[in-house]
Design an enzyme around this catalytic site. Structure first.
Site, mmCIF file in Angstrom:
data_model
loop_
_atom_site.group_PDB
_atom_site.id
_atom_site.type_symbol
_atom_site.label_atom_id
_atom_site.label_comp_id
_atom_site.label_asym_id
_atom_site.label_seq_id
_atom_site.Cartn_x
_atom_site.Cartn_y
_atom_site.Cartn_z
ATOM 1 N N ASP A 190 47.112 10.833 66.944
ATOM 2 C CA ASP A 190 46.505 9.951 65.953
ATOM 3 C C ASP A 190 45.370 9.194 66.631
ATOM 4 O O ASP A 190 45.534 8.726 67.764
ATOM 5 C CB ASP A 190 47.588 8.967 65.459
ATOM 6 C CG ASP A 190 47.180 8.237 64.200
ATOM 7 O OD1 ASP A 190 46.058 7.698 64.169
ATOM 8 O OD2 ASP A 190 47.987 8.185 63.262
ATOM 9 N N LEU A 191 44.248 9.044 65.943
ATOM 10 C CA LEU A 191 43.119 8.312 66.522
ATOM 11 C C LEU A 191 43.449 6.836 66.771
ATOM 12 O O LEU A 191 42.713 6.145 67.471
ATOM 13 C CB LEU A 191 41.883 8.396 65.614
ATOM 14 C CG LEU A 191 41.120 9.722 65.562
ATOM 15 C CD1 LEU A 191 39.848 9.541 64.733
ATOM 16 C CD2 LEU A 191 40.763 10.246 66.939
ATOM 17 N N GLU B 142 25.743 8.183 55.607
ATOM 18 C CA GLU B 142 26.088 6.845 55.102
ATOM 19 C C GLU B 142 25.594 5.758 56.056
ATOM 20 O O GLU B 142 25.491 4.598 55.659
ATOM 21 C CB GLU B 142 27.602 6.712 54.911
ATOM 22 C CG GLU B 142 28.130 7.350 53.643
ATOM 23 C CD GLU B 142 27.650 6.633 52.385
ATOM 24 O OE1 GLU B 142 27.927 5.434 52.244
ATOM 25 O OE2 GLU B 142 26.979 7.266 51.563
ATOM 26 N N SER C 234 27.300 10.254 60.083
ATOM 27 C CA SER C 234 27.156 10.419 58.630
ATOM 28 C C SER C 234 25.853 9.830 58.111
ATOM 29 O O SER C 234 25.372 8.795 58.608
ATOM 30 C CB SER C 234 28.321 9.694 57.956
ATOM 31 O OG SER C 234 28.047 9.486 56.581
ATOM 32 N N GLY D 14 40.997 16.093 62.911
ATOM 33 C CA GLY D 14 40.683 16.280 61.492
ATOM 34 C C GLY D 14 40.719 17.747 61.091
ATOM 35 O O GLY D 14 40.060 18.158 60.123
ATOM 36 N N LEU E 121 36.278 15.177 64.026
ATOM 37 C CA LEU E 121 36.062 15.221 62.569
ATOM 38 C C LEU E 121 37.054 14.328 61.832
ATOM 39 O O LEU E 121 36.996 14.224 60.606
ATOM 40 C CB LEU E 121 36.208 16.668 62.065
ATOM 41 C CG LEU E 121 35.412 17.736 62.822
ATOM 42 C CD1 LEU E 121 35.542 19.081 62.127
ATOM 43 C CD2 LEU E 121 33.943 17.351 62.959
ATOM 44 N N ALA E 122 37.975 13.710 62.542
ATOM 45 C CA ALA E 122 38.976 12.866 61.875
ATOM 46 C C ALA E 122 38.362 11.513 61.517
ATOM 47 O O ALA E 122 37.551 10.973 62.269
ATOM 48 C CB ALA E 122 40.177 12.653 62.790
ATOM 49 N N TYR F 295 32.962 1.796 55.718
ATOM 50 C CA TYR F 295 32.923 3.146 56.288
ATOM 51 C C TYR F 295 31.610 3.375 57.048
ATOM 52 O O TYR F 295 31.605 3.839 58.196
ATOM 53 C CB TYR F 295 33.072 4.187 55.168
ATOM 54 C CG TYR F 295 32.781 5.601 55.610
ATOM 55 C CD1 TYR F 295 33.736 6.350 56.287
ATOM 56 C CD2 TYR F 295 31.534 6.183 55.366
ATOM 57 C CE1 TYR F 295 33.458 7.644 56.707
ATOM 58 C CE2 TYR F 295 31.250 7.474 55.783
ATOM 59 C CZ TYR F 295 32.210 8.200 56.449
ATOM 60 O OH TYR F 295 31.925 9.470 56.874
#
Ligand code: GDD
Length: 326
Positions: free
Chosen positions: A58-59, A127, A125, A10, A80-81, A149
């Protein structure tokens, strides 16, 4: 101390680019994992472009992560991605689960197999707290995510804890509350507000269209939060930390301050409500308790809410004026 090596996923985003700048100042060798796009988005890395070694990966792709970890041989890994926009996670829940949830597990696997001594930072996060019942939220607050998410971030959080416990790896979670800057993506509410308010000030737009104005967030300043990430990995033991200011404000307050910063008196009349920007299940109220970070990491954010809004409005005004001159 000999120079250390970091691998950042990221790296092209807001946090990744500020972290790369911080680690470059500290003399790190920096590898950045970048997903191929037809139009590359390296603009945030302008200040450190020569200090960052880009790796293609790529993840979603385990082989590319294994290869990146082998090649970088990192001392520190910062994940961070993510598919990081909550609203998009309702439209693309499986993709979000793959990237934000399983992607973190794939990276942990790559580190376990190819650099097990590396210290790993997982971007967790606020969230994850979601539908909160206690305030402020800290490291012991129960999770109740309210979006695909948030659900994916809870998965990644627990995968990180599990790798710490199962394999004695140094894996830490930073549970970050919202953090903003002029590099924030345009889809997030703060940047959408400051960009639109700047356009209104310059006569390029008339209205600001938003969803829920009553949502409350604990908004901090992103450059200070990458210092927090780094400190987490310098701590003597792996652990989980909340990163927050301890203050919360509504979206409406953010709008009011932004209009004031741009010298617009009748701002509230310019705001239009549109249900398209409401979420199927909303996180109404987030406010973090950063006491553990202050006590154990000596980290305390200092940039206040009004300052953050001003920095962002000023940056958008300057950018739009410069574009107008071209
Ligand atoms: N994006 C957006 N656009 N949000 C709006 C709008 C709008 O037009 N109108 C109101 N909002 C409200 C959202 O409903 C939400 O309650 C709040 O503004 C903040 O939305 P975002 O800026 O999109 O951020 P977020 O809080 O959902 O998520 C961000 O912070 C998390 C940390 O708590 C993201 O950066 C996440 O990746 C991060 O994990």
């Amino acid at each position: 101390m000999p120079n250390r090596t970091a691998l950042i996923t990221g790296i092209t985003g807001q946090d990744g680019s500020y972290l790369a700048e911080l680690l470059a100042q500290k003399g790190y060798r920096i590898f950045g994992l970048v997903r191929r796009l037809s139009t590359p988005n390296m603009s945030h890395l302008a200040a450190v472009r020569d200090s960052v070694e880009i790796l293609d990966g790529d993840l979603m792709d385990q082989g590319s992560l294994n290869q990146a970890v082998r090649q970088a041989a990192p001392d520190e890994v910062y994940n961070l991605a993510a598919q990081s926009f909550v609203a998009t996670s309702f439209a693309q829940p499986l993709l979000t689960g793959e990237v934000t949830g399983l992607g973190a597990l794939r990276l942990l696997e790559a580190v376990r197999l190819h650099a097990p001594q590396a210290r790993v930072y997982q971007a967790s996060s606020s969230e994850m707290f979601g539908h909160v019942r206690t305030e402020p939220q800290d490291e012991s607050t129960a999770f109740h995510p309210r979006s695909p998410y948030g659900v994916a971030k809870v998965y990644a959080y627990w995968a990180s804890v599990n790798y710490r416990e199962a394999y004695s790896m140094f894996v830490s979670n930073g549970i970050l509350f919202n953090h903003e800057s002029p590099r924030r993506g345009m889809e997030f509410v703060t940047r959408k507000i400051t960009d639109t308010v700047a356009r209104i000030a310059l006569g390029q737009a008339k209205t600001l269209t938003l969803g829920n104005l009553d949502a409350k967030r604990d908004w901090g300043y992103a450059p200070e939060y990458v210092e927090f990430m780094w400190r987490i990995l310098q701590h003597r033991t792996p652990d989980d930390f909340v990163g927050a200011t301890g203050e919360s404000h509504t979206v409406r307050e953010f709008v009011e301050v932004a209009f004031r910063c741009a010298g617009i008196d009748d701002g509230s009349k310019r705001v239009v409500s549109d249900a398209r920007f409401q979420r199927p299940s909303e996180v109404f109220n987030l406010r973090g308790n950063p006491a553990k970070a202050a006590r154990e990491l000596h980290w305390t954010p200092s940039t206040k809410f009004e300052q953050i809004v001003r920095i962002m409005v000023d940056a958008d005004l300057a950018r739009l004026r410069a574009q107008g001159r071209r």
